[in-house]
Write a protein that holds these residues in place. Structure first.
Motif, PDB file in Angstrom:
ATOM      1  N   ILE A   1       4.029   7.406  -6.466  1.00 45.80           N
ATOM      2  CA  ILE A   1       3.175   6.777  -5.470  1.00 45.80           C
ATOM      3  C   ILE A   1       4.073   5.862  -4.647  1.00 45.80           C
ATOM      4  CG2 ILE A   1       1.143   5.328  -5.087  1.00 45.80           C
ATOM      5  CD1 ILE A   1       0.153   6.164  -7.861  1.00 45.80           C
ATOM      6  N   LYS A   2       4.326   6.222  -3.426  1.00 47.34           N
ATOM      7  CA  LYS A   2       5.366   5.605  -2.610  1.00 47.34           C
ATOM      8  C   LYS A   2       5.175   4.109  -2.361  1.00 47.34           C
ATOM      9  CE  LYS A   2       7.490   9.501  -2.311  1.00 47.34           C
ATOM     10  NZ  LYS A   2       8.744   9.693  -3.093  1.00 47.34           N
ATOM     11  N   ILE A   3       3.953   3.611  -2.479  1.00 45.17           N
ATOM     12  CA  ILE A   3       3.755   2.182  -2.199  1.00 45.17           C
ATOM     13  C   ILE A   3       4.195   1.309  -3.376  1.00 45.17           C
ATOM     14  CG2 ILE A   3       1.885   2.613  -0.572  1.00 45.17           C
ATOM     15  CD1 ILE A   3      -0.068   1.781  -2.816  1.00 45.17           C
ATOM     16  N   PHE A   4       4.408   1.894  -4.550  1.00 41.33           N
ATOM     17  CA  PHE A   4       4.799   1.125  -5.738  1.00 41.33           C
ATOM     18  C   PHE A   4       6.324   1.042  -5.822  1.00 41.33           C
ATOM     19  CE2 PHE A   4       0.698   2.630  -8.031  1.00 41.33           C
ATOM     20  CZ  PHE A   4      -0.042   1.695  -7.320  1.00 41.33           C
ATOM     21  N   THR A   5       6.822  -0.185  -5.981  1.00 45.00           N
ATOM     22  CA  THR A   5       8.270  -0.411  -6.067  1.00 45.00           C
ATOM     23  C   THR A   5       8.720  -0.379  -7.531  1.00 45.00           C
ATOM     24  OG1 THR A   5       8.008  -2.803  -6.268  1.00 45.00           O
ATOM     25  CG2 THR A   5       8.151  -1.892  -4.029  1.00 45.00           C
ATOM     26  N   PRO A   6      10.012  -0.126  -7.759  1.00 40.62           N
ATOM     27  CA  PRO A   6      10.524  -0.144  -9.146  1.00 40.62           C
ATOM     28  C   PRO A   6      10.270  -1.493  -9.835  1.00 40.62           C
ATOM     29  CG  PRO A   6      12.104   0.911  -7.705  1.00 40.62           C
ATOM     30  CD  PRO A   6      11.037   0.344  -6.813  1.00 40.62           C
ATOM     31  N   GLU A   7      10.356  -2.604  -9.079  1.00 40.09           N
ATOM     32  CA  GLU A   7      10.126  -3.918  -9.669  1.00 40.09           C
ATOM     33  C   GLU A   7       8.695  -4.038 -10.181  1.00 40.09           C
ATOM     34  OE1 GLU A   7      13.541  -3.950  -7.061  1.00 40.09           O
ATOM     35  OE2 GLU A   7      11.437  -3.420  -6.683  1.00 40.09           O
ATOM     36  N   TRP A   8       7.743  -3.533  -9.376  1.00 34.30           N
ATOM     37  CA  TRP A   8       6.347  -3.620  -9.791  1.00 34.30           C
ATOM     38  C   TRP A   8       6.089  -2.750 -11.013  1.00 34.30           C
ATOM     39  CZ3 TRP A   8       2.288  -0.151 -10.272  1.00 34.30           C
ATOM     40  CH2 TRP A   8       1.020  -0.733 -10.456  1.00 34.30           C
ATOM     41  N   VAL A   9       6.658  -1.550 -11.007  1.00 31.94           N
ATOM     42  CA  VAL A   9       6.479  -0.631 -12.136  1.00 31.94           C
ATOM     43  C   VAL A   9       7.079  -1.229 -13.407  1.00 31.94           C
ATOM     44  CG1 VAL A   9       7.091   1.639 -13.063  1.00 31.94           C
ATOM     45  CG2 VAL A   9       6.357   1.426 -10.675  1.00 31.94           C
ATOM     46  N   ASN A  10       8.280  -1.804 -13.305  1.00 29.84           N
ATOM     47  CA  ASN A  10       8.917  -2.402 -14.484  1.00 29.84           C
ATOM     48  C   ASN A  10       8.096  -3.581 -15.024  1.00 29.84           C
ATOM     49  OD1 ASN A  10      11.078  -0.630 -14.392  1.00 29.84           O
ATOM     50  ND2 ASN A  10      12.304  -1.972 -13.077  1.00 29.84           N
ATOM     51  N   ASN A  11       7.426  -4.272 -14.132  1.00 29.34           N
ATOM     52  CA  ASN A  11       6.617  -5.414 -14.533  1.00 29.34           C
ATOM     53  C   ASN A  11       5.367  -4.983 -15.296  1.00 29.34           C
ATOM     54  OD1 ASN A  11       6.242  -8.217 -14.602  1.00 29.34           O
ATOM     55  ND2 ASN A  11       4.864  -8.157 -12.829  1.00 29.34           N
ATOM     56  N   ILE A  12       4.759  -3.870 -14.880  1.00 28.81           N
ATOM     57  CA  ILE A  12       3.502  -3.429 -15.491  1.00 28.81           C
ATOM     58  C   ILE A  12       3.740  -2.472 -16.646  1.00 28.81           C
ATOM     59  CG2 ILE A  12       3.201  -1.444 -13.975  1.00 28.81           C
ATOM     60  CD1 ILE A  12       0.452  -3.847 -15.246  1.00 28.81           C
ATOM     61  N   ALA A  13       4.892  -1.827 -16.701  1.00 27.73           N
ATOM     62  CA  ALA A  13       5.154  -0.773 -17.686  1.00 27.73           C
ATOM     63  C   ALA A  13       4.925  -1.198 -19.140  1.00 27.73           C
ATOM     64  CB  ALA A  13       6.583  -0.238 -17.510  1.00 27.73           C
TER      65      ALA A  13
ATOM     66  N   ALA B   1      -5.395  -0.423  -8.213  1.00 28.08           N
ATOM     67  CA  ALA B   1      -6.140   0.373  -9.185  1.00 28.08           C
ATOM     68  C   ALA B   1      -6.800   1.586  -8.508  1.00 28.08           C
ATOM     69  CB  ALA B   1      -7.192  -0.504  -9.850  1.00 28.08           C
ATOM     70  N   LYS B   2      -7.338   1.430  -7.281  1.00 31.77           N
ATOM     71  CA  LYS B   2      -7.952   2.537  -6.561  1.00 31.77           C
ATOM     72  C   LYS B   2      -6.938   3.633  -6.292  1.00 31.77           C
ATOM     73  CE  LYS B   2     -10.497   1.757  -3.012  1.00 31.77           C
ATOM     74  NZ  LYS B   2     -10.984   1.192  -1.737  1.00 31.77           N
ATOM     75  N   VAL B   3      -5.716   3.239  -5.922  1.00 29.41           N
ATOM     76  CA  VAL B   3      -4.677   4.226  -5.639  1.00 29.41           C
ATOM     77  C   VAL B   3      -4.301   4.964  -6.914  1.00 29.41           C
ATOM     78  CG1 VAL B   3      -2.289   4.534  -4.879  1.00 29.41           C
ATOM     79  CG2 VAL B   3      -3.803   2.950  -3.668  1.00 29.41           C
ATOM     80  N   ILE B   4      -4.181   4.254  -8.024  1.00 27.90           N
ATOM     81  CA  ILE B   4      -3.803   4.889  -9.293  1.00 27.90           C
ATOM     82  C   ILE B   4      -4.863   5.913  -9.714  1.00 27.90           C
ATOM     83  CG2 ILE B   4      -3.518   4.454 -11.778  1.00 27.90           C
ATOM     84  CD1 ILE B   4      -2.215   1.782 -11.026  1.00 27.90           C
ATOM     85  N   VAL B   5      -6.133   5.532  -9.637  1.00 26.93           N
ATOM     86  CA  VAL B   5      -7.213   6.438 -10.033  1.00 26.93           C
ATOM     87  C   VAL B   5      -7.259   7.650  -9.103  1.00 26.93           C
ATOM     88  CG1 VAL B   5      -9.728   6.681 -10.220  1.00 26.93           C
ATOM     89  CG2 VAL B   5      -8.574   4.647 -11.122  1.00 26.93           C
ATOM     90  N   ALA B   6      -7.102   7.436  -7.808  1.00 27.63           N
ATOM     91  CA  ALA B   6      -7.134   8.549  -6.857  1.00 27.63           C
ATOM     92  C   ALA B   6      -5.976   9.508  -7.092  1.00 27.63           C
ATOM     93  CB  ALA B   6      -7.085   7.992  -5.428  1.00 27.63           C
ATOM     94  N   TYR B   7      -4.780   8.969  -7.347  1.00 27.61           N
ATOM     95  CA  TYR B   7      -3.616   9.833  -7.600  1.00 27.61           C
ATOM     96  C   TYR B   7      -3.810  10.593  -8.906  1.00 27.61           C
ATOM     97  CZ  TYR B   7       1.250  11.327  -7.978  1.00 27.61           C
ATOM     98  OH  TYR B   7       2.408  12.108  -8.077  1.00 27.61           O
ATOM     99  N   ARG B   8      -4.345   9.913  -9.924  1.00 27.53           N
ATOM    100  CA  ARG B   8      -4.565  10.564 -11.214  1.00 27.53           C
ATOM    101  C   ARG B   8      -5.590  11.686 -11.093  1.00 27.53           C
ATOM    102  NH1 ARG B   8      -7.231   6.575 -15.266  1.00 27.53           N
ATOM    103  NH2 ARG B   8      -9.060   7.158 -13.998  1.00 27.53           N
ATOM    104  N   ASP B   9      -6.658  11.466 -10.302  1.00 23.59           N
ATOM    105  CA  ASP B   9      -7.686  12.494 -10.133  1.00 23.59           C
ATOM    106  C   ASP B   9      -7.133  13.695  -9.386  1.00 23.59           C
ATOM    107  OD1 ASP B   9      -9.449  10.873 -11.467  1.00 23.59           O
ATOM    108  OD2 ASP B   9     -10.402  10.064  -9.641  1.00 23.59           O
ATOM    109  N   GLN B  10      -6.198  13.449  -8.489  1.00 23.20           N
ATOM    110  CA  GLN B  10      -5.668  14.532  -7.670  1.00 23.20           C
ATOM    111  C   GLN B  10      -4.516  15.265  -8.346  1.00 23.20           C
ATOM    112  OE1 GLN B  10      -4.561  13.324  -3.731  1.00 23.20           O
ATOM    113  NE2 GLN B  10      -3.933  15.364  -3.091  1.00 23.20           N
ATOM    114  N   HIS B  11      -3.628  14.537  -9.054  1.00 19.41           N
ATOM    115  CA  HIS B  11      -2.418  15.163  -9.599  1.00 19.41           C
ATOM    116  C   HIS B  11      -2.418  15.263 -11.123  1.00 19.41           C
ATOM    117  CE1 HIS B  11      -0.403  15.081  -5.675  1.00 19.41           C
ATOM    118  NE2 HIS B  11      -0.936  13.851  -5.521  1.00 19.41           N
ATOM    119  N   GLY B  12      -3.428  14.728 -11.754  1.00 20.84           N
ATOM    120  CA  GLY B  12      -3.477  14.826 -13.201  1.00 20.84           C
ATOM    121  C   GLY B  12      -2.937  13.553 -13.863  1.00 20.84           C
ATOM    122  N   PRO B  13      -2.931  13.533 -15.186  1.00 23.05           N
ATOM    123  CA  PRO B  13      -2.531  12.317 -15.919  1.00 23.05           C
ATOM    124  C   PRO B  13      -1.051  11.977 -15.731  1.00 23.05           C
ATOM    125  CG  PRO B  13      -2.798  14.155 -17.429  1.00 23.05           C
ATOM    126  CD  PRO B  13      -3.294  14.650 -16.121  1.00 23.05           C
TER     127      PRO B  13
END
Length: 279
Positions: A262-274, A240-252
């Motif tokens: 965000i390079k630390i997030f894998t396609p499997e993780w993204v598909n799971n949360i999407a 969650a900290k990484v998501i908020v920091a990336y959003r604050d820096q690069h926009g919504p």
């Protein structure tokens, strides 16, 4: 005879008495014998009358030859019919009593149950038997056990969930908490993310509950604060900290694919949360 005059008079008086005493038992015995003879004669007459009636009854019964016996259902015969077939009276009574007690013959071999029935006679009449009164076997079908109504898994609570074998109060609470915190399930396998849940338990759960994919609550990834994001079971506090920091820096974020930037997030993780994200 050498008696004195007095003795002679006594002897003359005693002799008739002795003669009478001598004949009394003989006369009494003859009376008894005559009385017994009358009883005996009456008994003989009654016995002859009884046996005459029996002979008439036997003579009036027409014994059928085996080839003259009509087709019959051994489950629907009475004593008179059995006697006419040539079965002895006591055996016919055994047969009739067997049927009255609820006995049932399903095939000719079952008739051997009748005590006293001769094997040879049974074999001679087996082809005359028909079995047209047997109950439908379906009538004896074991009734199915009552089943419980299945409700959607999304409506189950921690109490109802304990109907599943192998799930106690702690495990049920853990599963319901996961389902509610994640915002609903879109596939059954998500339950494997609950600590202690194996594939066999997942199968048991959906043997008792129906499954309808549905997500009841989504989280807006562009407006949610750090604490809201980290409360989701699929998003850790660090993520969650990484998501908020990336959003604050690069926009919504425009869509879930933007999370892959965000390079630390894998396609499997993204598909799971999407499925649980809104933008």
């Amino acid at each position: 005879m050498g008696f004195t005059k007095r003795e002679s008079k006594g002897f003359i008086l005693v002799m008739p008495t002795l003669i009478i005493l001598y004949f009394i038992p003989i006369i009494f015995q003859r009376c008894i014998n005559n009385h017994h003879k009358q009883e005996y004669d009456q008994y003989i007459m009654e016995a002859e009358r009884f046996f005459a009636l029996q002979r008439e009854a036997v003579d009036s019964t027409v014994i059928l030859a085996p080839d003259q016996i009509p087709l019959f259902d051994p489950n629907k015969v009475d004593k008179d019919f059995l006697v006419k077939m040539g079965i002895k009276d006591p055996v016919a009574a055994n047969w009739e009593n067997y049927l009255k007690r609820g006995g049932l013959f399903r095939e000719w071999e079952d008739v051997r149950k009748i005590y006293g029935l001769e094997e040879g006679f049974l074999l001679s009449i087996k082809d005359r038997m028909v079995f047209d009164t047997l109950p439908d076997k379906k009538a004896y079908k074991r009734p199915s056990s009552p089943t419980l109504a299945k409700i959607p898994f999304s409506e189950a609570d921690s109490i109802v969930l304990q109907i599943v074998p192998g799930i106690g109060g702690v495990m049920a609470g853990r599963i319901i908490k996961f389902r509610d915190n994640v915002g609903g399930l879109h596939q059954k396998s998500q339950l494997l993310d609950v600590y202690g849940v194996e594939e066999e338990l997942v199968e048991k759960i959906f043997d008792h509950f129906t499954f309808e994919p549905g997500i009841s609550r989504k989280i807006n990834i562009n407006t949610s604060v750090l604490t809201d994001l980290s409360q989701h079971p699929y998003i850790s506090y660090a993520q969650a900290k990484v998501i908020v920091a990336y959003r604050d820096q690069h926009g919504p974020f425009l869509n879930s694919d933007d999370l892959l930037k965000i390079k630390i997030f894998t396609p499997e993780w993204v598909n799971n949360i999407a499925p649980y994200l809104s933008f």
